[in-house]
Design an enzyme around this catalytic site. Structure first.
Site, PDB file in Angstrom:
ATOM      1  N   GLU A  99       0.773  -1.182  -0.036  1.00 29.10           N
ATOM      2  CA  GLU A  99       0.179  -0.039   0.002  1.00 29.10           C
ATOM      3  C   GLU A  99       0.894   1.151  -0.048  1.00 29.10           C
ATOM      4  OE1 GLU A  99      -3.194  -0.319   2.770  1.00 29.10           O
ATOM      5  OE2 GLU A  99      -2.821  -2.436   3.107  1.00 29.10           O
ATOM      6  N   CYS A 120       3.506   8.610   1.245  1.00 33.07           N
ATOM      7  CA  CYS A 120       4.089   7.515   2.340  1.00 33.07           C
ATOM      8  C   CYS A 120       4.256   6.456   1.636  1.00 33.07           C
ATOM      9  CB  CYS A 120       2.795   7.599   3.168  1.00 33.07           C
ATOM     10  SG  CYS A 120       3.464   6.472   4.912  1.00 33.07           S
ATOM     11  N   CYS A 127       6.131  -6.953   8.309  1.00 29.70           N
ATOM     12  CA  CYS A 127       7.027  -6.477   9.041  1.00 29.70           C
ATOM     13  C   CYS A 127       7.233  -6.908  10.071  1.00 29.70           C
ATOM     14  CB  CYS A 127       6.609  -4.965   9.548  1.00 29.70           C
ATOM     15  SG  CYS A 127       7.711  -3.967  10.693  1.00 29.70           S
ATOM     16  N   CYS A 154       5.192  -4.532  16.488  1.00 30.90           N
ATOM     17  CA  CYS A 154       4.767  -3.321  17.624  1.00 30.90           C
ATOM     18  C   CYS A 154       3.413  -3.817  17.735  1.00 30.90           C
ATOM     19  CB  CYS A 154       4.901  -2.029  17.026  1.00 30.90           C
ATOM     20  SG  CYS A 154       6.635  -1.522  16.685  1.00 30.90           S
ATOM     21  N   CYS A 190       0.232  -1.856  16.098  1.00 31.54           N
ATOM     22  CA  CYS A 190       0.338  -1.495  14.396  1.00 31.54           C
ATOM     23  C   CYS A 190      -0.142  -2.519  13.594  1.00 31.54           C
ATOM     24  CB  CYS A 190       1.729  -1.117  14.256  1.00 31.54           C
ATOM     25  SG  CYS A 190       2.109  -1.012  12.600  1.00 31.54           S
ATOM     26  N   CYS A 217      -1.605   6.620   9.938  1.00 35.72           N
ATOM     27  CA  CYS A 217      -0.445   5.828  10.287  1.00 35.72           C
ATOM     28  C   CYS A 217      -0.961   4.494  10.960  1.00 35.72           C
ATOM     29  CB  CYS A 217       0.131   6.606  11.331  1.00 35.72           C
ATOM     30  SG  CYS A 217       0.474   8.347  10.881  1.00 35.72           S
TER      31      CYS A 217
END
Ligand code: SAH
Length: 342
Positions: A90, A103, A110, A114, A117, A333
């Protein structure tokens, strides 16, 4: 076949020289691609026939196909792209008073894990190649160009992935987009955000002292940070701050600390005071980010954003509350999440 988007102007010059063409041919091709958005070699009318044939036989551009485009109420646009190997990523286009901003994503998934997230809920599948990061910028620029809108002025490397965990490709990407003869976005218009991969800081300071650096801090002490960011168990706050101080000493640049506010986790007044004490001697500013809802978490948005902000200000710390963009299309975010279809 060589993917054009992996090449800096200098590398393309070398490649063309090695194959019997002229150095200035590289500049001509760069102009067609990056200034006129022409990727059909046969339409590049000032190139020799021999060069066109050689380019057709050795270089190509494909690799990013648009699957979905969602436009939010505030104009923020999220693109879902399919890569050549079928993985999806994305990219988000945002409109600010100071211009258009992109962005970009640097990895499929990932590994940082976290807790708050959406991207961290997916394990990393692979790093993106430099060309795949460049293509995100190119694709959106072409989209803006076609719609008679101003091109991208700012890049934030804050999409899916941990950029410093894909350092070589990130470096090549940065070198390509900063090149004046191509996309031409200066170091100071680019910000890379990291969760704090301390061992990469020396490389970063050496290679990109002028590119903006943002650190996802998100907690004022190790107890809280380790609970929500597993990376803190590898490099704790004191190690991180040592690296930050080294960065500031070497570059004289202000660093950004990102701090998401999560209800009851890190948003108390005591946390704000502890945070202020932690950063008071550091050349920095704090970007407060209201936490954006993510599925499969028990977190809630903080109700305390104003008080937190005011407490920091009273302690003499420069802080801002990040403008939210595209929350209605899950493109704020931490909300990006590549969907994996068979
Ligand atoms: N891996 C990098 C960049 C990716 S995310 C990093 O950790 O910095 C960009 C920013 O969004 C980071 O500060 C990240 O912690 C934050 N973020 C993640 N999930 C979020 C959420 N649900 N709401 C708000 N911000 C979030």
């Amino acid at each position: 076949m060589l993917n054009f988007f992996n090449y800096t102007l200098k590398d393309l010059q070398t490649l063309l020289l090695e194959n019997g063409f002229k150095k200035f041919n590289a500049q001509q091709v760069f102009d067609w691609v990056y200034k006129k958005f022409q990727t059909d070699f046969t339409q590049m009318t000032n190139l020799s026939k021999a060069l066109v044939v050689w380019l057709q036989e050795h270089m190509y551009f494909s690799g990013l196909s648009e699957q979905v485009k969602q436009v939010s109420k505030d104009g923020t646009t999220k693109f879902l792209f399919k890569l050549e190997d079928g993985n999806q990523i994305e990219t988000v286009l945002m409109h600010f008073d100071y211009g258009n901003s992109i962005c970009v994503t640097t990895q499929v998934g990932c590994n940082m894990g976290c807790k708050f997230c959406a991207s961290g809920q997916l394990k990393k599948i692979r790093n993106l190649e430099a060309c795949e990061i460049v293509m995100q910028v190119y694709y959106l620029n072409k989209y803006l160009y076609t719609n008679n809108q101003p091109l991208i002025r700012n890049i934030v490397v804050m999409g899916i992935g941990e950029p410093l965990d894909n350092y070589e490709n990130l470096s090549r990407f940065l070198n390509i987009v900063r090149d004046d003869h191509g996309i031409g976005i200066g170091s100071r218009k680019i910000t890379v955000s990291t969760c704090g991969l301390v061992p990469r800081f020396d490389d970063w300071i050496r290679d990109f002292p002028q590119v903006g650096l943002a650190i996802s801090l998100h907690a004022p002490n190790d107890t809280i940070r380790s609970q929500i960011m597993p990376i803190n168990q590898a490099y704790n706050i004191s190690q991180l701050m040592q690296a930050v101080n080294k960065y500031i000493k070497a570059t004289n640049r202000r660093i950004t600390f990102e701090y998401i506010l999560i209800d009851g986790v890190n948003d108390s007044i005591a946390c704000a005071q502890e945070l202020a004490a932690l950063v008071k001697d550091i050349l920095c500013y704090i970007n407060l980010i209201p936490w954006n809802p993510v599925n499969n978490t028990t977190f809630k948005r903080s109700q305390n954003v104003r008080e937190f902000y005011e407490t920091l200000r009273k302690c003499g710390i420069t802080a801002t509350v990040r403008q939210e963009k595209g929350s209605d299309i899950d493109s704020s975010c931490g909300q990006l999440r590549a969907k994996h279809e068979a």
